[in-house]
Design an enzyme around this catalytic site. Structure first.
Site, PDB file in Angstrom:
ATOM      1  N   LYS A 177      -1.254  -6.169  21.346  1.00  0.00           N
ATOM      2  CA  LYS A 177      -2.099  -5.367  20.465  1.00  0.00           C
ATOM      3  C   LYS A 177      -2.568  -4.057  21.093  1.00  0.00           C
ATOM      4  CE  LYS A 177      -3.247  -8.383  16.890  1.00  0.00           C
ATOM      5  NZ  LYS A 177      -4.175  -8.757  15.865  1.00  0.00           N
ATOM      6  N   LYS A 230       0.363 -15.610  21.076  1.00  0.00           N
ATOM      7  CA  LYS A 230       1.238 -16.570  21.764  1.00  0.00           C
ATOM      8  C   LYS A 230       2.521 -16.821  20.971  1.00  0.00           C
ATOM      9  CE  LYS A 230      -2.238 -19.469  21.729  1.00  0.00           C
ATOM     10  NZ  LYS A 230      -3.348 -18.582  21.302  1.00  0.00           N
ATOM     11  N   ASP A 258      -5.577 -16.790  19.672  1.00  0.00           N
ATOM     12  CA  ASP A 258      -5.012 -15.725  18.825  1.00  0.00           C
ATOM     13  C   ASP A 258      -4.574 -14.495  19.610  1.00  0.00           C
ATOM     14  OD1 ASP A 258      -5.626 -17.416  16.728  1.00  0.00           O
ATOM     15  OD2 ASP A 258      -7.566 -16.473  16.366  1.00  0.00           O
ATOM     16  N   LYS A 304       4.107 -15.009  18.737  1.00  0.00           N
ATOM     17  CA  LYS A 304       5.042 -13.882  18.769  1.00  0.00           C
ATOM     18  C   LYS A 304       5.797 -13.839  20.099  1.00  0.00           C
ATOM     19  CE  LYS A 304       5.689  -9.217  19.739  1.00  0.00           C
ATOM     20  NZ  LYS A 304       5.519  -7.781  19.627  1.00  0.00           N
ATOM     21  N   GLY A 348      -2.839 -21.495  14.912  1.00  0.00           N
ATOM     22  CA  GLY A 348      -2.056 -20.753  13.921  1.00  0.00           C
ATOM     23  C   GLY A 348      -1.280 -19.713  14.690  1.00  0.00           C
ATOM     24  N   HIS A 349       0.011 -19.921  14.859  1.00  0.00           N
ATOM     25  CA  HIS A 349       0.838 -19.026  15.678  1.00  0.00           C
ATOM     26  C   HIS A 349       1.757 -18.224  14.764  1.00  0.00           C
ATOM     27  CE1 HIS A 349       0.228 -21.671  19.511  1.00  0.00           C
ATOM     28  NE2 HIS A 349      -0.902 -21.233  18.977  1.00  0.00           N
ATOM     29  N   GLN A 362      -4.696 -22.393  21.397  1.00  0.00           N
ATOM     30  CA  GLN A 362      -6.066 -21.916  21.658  1.00  0.00           C
ATOM     31  C   GLN A 362      -6.038 -20.971  22.867  1.00  0.00           C
ATOM     32  OE1 GLN A 362      -5.872 -25.719  21.002  1.00  0.00           O
ATOM     33  NE2 GLN A 362      -5.722 -24.751  19.022  1.00  0.00           N
TER      34      GLN A 362
HETATM   35  P1  GDP Z   1      -1.593 -16.880  18.436  1.00  0.00           P
HETATM   36  O1  GDP Z   1      -2.478 -17.934  17.863  1.00  0.00           O
HETATM   37  O2  GDP Z   1      -1.907 -16.589  19.867  1.00  0.00           O
HETATM   38  O3  GDP Z   1      -0.132 -17.141  18.219  1.00  0.00           O
HETATM   39  O4  GDP Z   1      -1.942 -15.535  17.638  1.00  0.00           O
HETATM   40  P2  GDP Z   1      -2.144 -15.395  16.046  1.00  0.00           P
HETATM   41  O5  GDP Z   1      -0.837 -15.469  15.388  1.00  0.00           O
HETATM   42  O6  GDP Z   1      -3.214 -16.309  15.573  1.00  0.00           O
HETATM   43  O7  GDP Z   1      -2.793 -13.959  15.968  1.00  0.00           O
HETATM   44  C1  GDP Z   1      -2.149 -12.840  16.487  1.00  0.00           C
HETATM   45  C2  GDP Z   1      -1.967 -11.828  15.340  1.00  0.00           C
HETATM   46  O8  GDP Z   1      -1.634 -10.590  15.874  1.00  0.00           O
HETATM   47  C3  GDP Z   1      -0.840 -12.193  14.400  1.00  0.00           C
HETATM   48  O9  GDP Z   1      -1.147 -11.715  13.123  1.00  0.00           O
HETATM   49  C4  GDP Z   1       0.353 -11.453  14.998  1.00  0.00           C
HETATM   50  O10 GDP Z   1       1.343 -11.169  14.023  1.00  0.00           O
HETATM   51  C5  GDP Z   1      -0.317 -10.195  15.463  1.00  0.00           C
HETATM   52  N1  GDP Z   1       0.255  -9.558  16.657  1.00  0.00           N
HETATM   53  C6  GDP Z   1       0.818 -10.121  17.749  1.00  0.00           C
HETATM   54  N2  GDP Z   1       1.105  -9.184  18.668  1.00  0.00           N
HETATM   55  C7  GDP Z   1       0.717  -8.000  18.140  1.00  0.00           C
HETATM   56  C8  GDP Z   1       0.715  -6.654  18.616  1.00  0.00           C
HETATM   57  O11 GDP Z   1       1.119  -6.337  19.722  1.00  0.00           O
HETATM   58  N3  GDP Z   1       0.209  -5.691  17.772  1.00  0.00           N
HETATM   59  C9  GDP Z   1      -0.280  -5.992  16.535  1.00  0.00           C
HETATM   60  N4  GDP Z   1      -0.764  -5.003  15.795  1.00  0.00           N
HETATM   61  N5  GDP Z   1      -0.296  -7.243  16.064  1.00  0.00           N
HETATM   62  C10 GDP Z   1       0.174  -8.230  16.868  1.00  0.00           C
HETATM   63  P1  IMO Z   2      -4.555 -20.538  18.361  1.00  0.00           P
HETATM   64  O1  IMO Z   2      -3.596 -21.521  18.990  1.00  0.00           O
HETATM   65  C1  IMO Z   2      -8.656 -19.242  17.775  1.00  0.00           C
HETATM   66  C2  IMO Z   2     -11.740 -22.355  17.720  1.00  0.00           C
HETATM   67  C3  IMO Z   2     -12.451 -22.611  16.401  1.00  0.00           C
HETATM   68  C4  IMO Z   2     -13.787 -23.076  16.902  1.00  0.00           C
HETATM   69  C5  IMO Z   2     -13.428 -23.899  18.138  1.00  0.00           C
HETATM   70  C6  IMO Z   2     -13.292 -25.391  17.902  1.00  0.00           C
HETATM   71  O2  IMO Z   2      -4.115 -20.023  17.049  1.00  0.00           O
HETATM   72  O3  IMO Z   2      -4.934 -19.479  19.335  1.00  0.00           O
HETATM   73  P2  IMO Z   2     -11.589 -26.957  16.601  1.00  0.00           P
HETATM   74  O4  IMO Z   2     -10.917 -26.811  15.281  1.00  0.00           O
HETATM   75  O5  IMO Z   2     -10.654 -27.041  17.755  1.00  0.00           O
HETATM   76  O6  IMO Z   2     -12.600 -28.065  16.588  1.00  0.00           O
HETATM   77  O7  IMO Z   2     -12.445 -25.598  16.779  1.00  0.00           O
HETATM   78  O8  IMO Z   2     -12.173 -23.391  18.585  1.00  0.00           O
HETATM   79  N1  IMO Z   2     -10.263 -22.446  17.649  1.00  0.00           N
HETATM   80  C7  IMO Z   2      -9.447 -21.386  17.695  1.00  0.00           C
HETATM   81  N2  IMO Z   2      -9.718 -20.072  17.718  1.00  0.00           N
HETATM   82  N3  IMO Z   2      -7.378 -19.672  17.836  1.00  0.00           N
HETATM   83  C8  IMO Z   2      -7.088 -20.983  17.834  1.00  0.00           C
HETATM   84  O9  IMO Z   2      -5.834 -21.454  18.036  1.00  0.00           O
HETATM   85  C9  IMO Z   2      -8.139 -21.918  17.718  1.00  0.00           C
HETATM   86  N4  IMO Z   2      -8.216 -23.271  17.667  1.00  0.00           N
HETATM   87  C10 IMO Z   2      -9.509 -23.579  17.633  1.00  0.00           C
HETATM   88  O10 IMO Z   2     -12.544 -21.421  15.649  1.00  0.00           O
HETATM   89  O11 IMO Z   2     -14.561 -21.990  17.346  1.00  0.00           O
HETATM   90 MG    MG Z   3      -3.764 -18.186  16.233  1.00  0.00          MG
END
Ligand code: GDP
Ligand code: IMO
Ligand code: MG
Length: 427
Positions: free
Chosen positions: A330, A16, A13, A18, A40-41, A223
């Site tokens: 962030k 990635k 999270d 974005k 979840g991207h 991840q």
């Molecule tokens: P990913 O799994 O690495 O793609 O990240 P996620 O989408 O799960 O979580 C990142 C969250 O932070 C999302 O809600 C993005 O919209 C948000 N985000 C990404 N970059 C920034 C940033 O620079 N500032 C803020 N406030 N939010 C951001």
């Molecule tokens: P993105 O790509 C954050 C975490 C789960 C759990 C562990 C194992 O959005 O960054 P799994 O479902 O793989 O058996 O879970 O890994 N986890 C993540 N945490 N971002 C993710 O993906 C994750 N994918 C798995 O919360 O702790």
């Molecule tokens: Mg994510």
């Protein structure tokens, strides 16, 4: 031409999705190489927020070819939902979304097994997203799995049923309720029908042909490095190699074809699920980070655990990935804190150490912090790196000195436009 790789350096999270979306105009191909719908991207542009789980984050750029590589595991139910969401946005994918025949399928019974395994672990549970990731990779390495290419074979249903029967025996051993299975199967086969309309490819050949054609490729990690099956905080990890080496096995590219390695990290730390998190905050500062950063999972909606920057963990991730450029996201969330804490080393078993020890599970690993001055400025409207406040520049300079890798991109908000480029970045 080389394959550049963008991957998370923390527990996922990091932003990635974005940043891949921002970098896509520089690349011809965007390819996911591991993980599955546990990811979840999130992408935001033109007031639209979009969450992708299986589909690469270049999909909103019509000129980019998006490949789901052999290292990915696919749930047809979730992929179908993602495709329907794209249909609603009039985003075309028929010609520019390609799926590896060698990617493994997540069966409904894999999800039940995930849930049964977590329930059996009780308080020691991993905190899995329950998307069937672990059981699917187990069947892959156990040489039992079904792959996307099998969908086209005449005995697909027989093979499905054989694997399902095996799973049902395991589920009986767990004494796990399987009454939802019929409904899940109906949806699953509906998903299979939908994804049959996509192009299945031998992705290793397609990707290497793009390299031969001198076309730029960006591999998109899922991840984070601290969730890697080998180098993460085992057993509280996911079931794939999330690090750079995973791009080689998950796409069929040779190690000497890797170019830039973009390591992405948040200006602080978060983690979802169980497992060690040395700098985790249990106080109002942690609550403030969660609220200001909207730290709730993009896949499960669970609140993310929040804490300060952890330099030893970040250095470790940079080492195992061979990171060449850092991307910090962030930064805007830290505005308003009087001071910013950074963990530089740990107290562990009476000693001061600056590395992550073998078994931190259940042990006392106490972070040692330094404090840097904070800043008050709202960063979300900035369009030029020169406008960053001095104290944030000080934070960046400090991190670069410690990490020995330049921070070339600073993200100051979730939108595509809220991205400040400092230098480098390639393709
Ligand atoms: P990913 O799994 O690495 O793609 O990240 P996620 O989408 O799960 O979580 C990142 C969250 O932070 C999302 O809600 C993005 O919209 C948000 N985000 C990404 N970059 C920034 C940033 O620079 N500032 C803020 N406030 N939010 C951001
Ligand atoms: P993105 O790509 C954050 C975490 C789960 C759990 C562990 C194992 O959005 O960054 P799994 O479902 O793989 O058996 O879970 O890994 N986890 C993540 N945490 N971002 C993710 O993906 C994750 N994918 C798995 O919360 O702790
Ligand atoms: Mg994510």
């Amino acid at each position: 031409m080389k394959v550049d790789v963008l991957l998370g350096l923390q527990w996922g999270d990091e932003g990635k999705g974005k940043i891949v979306d921002v970098l896509t105009p520089k690349y011809k191909v965007i390819a996911r190489f591991q993980g599955g719908p546990n990811a979840g991207h999130t992408l935001e542009f033109n007031g639209i927020k979009h969450v992708l789980h299986t589909i690469p984050s270049g999909i909103f750029h019509p000129d980019a070819v998006n490949i789901v590589g052999n290292g990915v595991v696919i749930d047809p139910i979730i992929l179908k939902k993602e495709l329907l969401a794209l249909d609603n946005l009039d985003c075309s994918y028929q010609s520019n979304l390609l799926i590896s025949r060698k990617a493994h399928l997540i069966l409904p019974t894999h999800k039940l097994l995930d849930a049964a395994s977590e329930a059996a672990k009780g308080i020691d549970k991993i905190g899995s997203t329950l998307k069937g990731i672990g059981p699917t990779y187990m069947d892959k390495t156990g040489r039992n799995g079904l792959r996307i290419g099998d969908v086209e074979s005449v005995n697909f249903i027989d093979r499905y049923n054989r694997l399902k029967e095996k799973h049902l025996q395991l589920l009986a051993h767990f004494d796990f309720d399987v009454t939802t299975l019929d409904e899940m199967e109906k949806e699953w086969f509906g998903g299979i029908e939908k994804i049959k309309s996509l192009q299945f490819i031998d992705s290793e050949h397609v990707i290497n042909q793009h390299l031969t054609n001198e076309e730029a490729i960006l591999a998109e990690g899922a991840q984070g490095s601290l969730l890697d099956i080998d180098f993460g905080s085992y057993p509280f990890v996911t079931s794939s190699n999330t690090i750079c080496a995973g791009a080689c096995t998950g796409l069929g590219i040779a190690p000497n074809r890797i170019g830039e390695v973009y390591g992405i990290f948040k200006a602080y730390c978060t983690r979802v699920g169980s497992g060690p998190f040395p700098t985790e905050l249990f106080d109002t500062t942690g609550d403030e980070l969660r609220a200001k950063g909207h730290e709730f999972g993009a896949t499960t909606g669970r609140p993310r655990r929040c804490g300060w920057m952890d330099i030893p963990a970040l250095k470790y991730a940079i080492m195992v990935n061979g990171v060449t450029q850092l991307i910090m996201t962030k930064a805007d969330v830290l505005s308003g804190f009087e001071t910013i804490k950074v963990c530089t080393q740990y107290q562990y078993q009476g000693k001061t150490i600056d590395y992550v020890p073998f078994d931190v599970v259940g042990s006392e690993l106490k972070p040692q912090y330094i404090e840097l001055p904070g800043w008050n400025k709202d960063l979300t409207g900035l369009s030029d790196i020169q406008e960053l406040p001095d104290n944030l520049m000080g934070y960046i300079a400090y991190l670069e000195k410690e990490l020995h890798v330049p921070i070339t991109v600073v993200s100051v908000g979730p939108d595509r436009k809220q991205t400040l480029i400092r230098s480098a970045v390639s393709a």
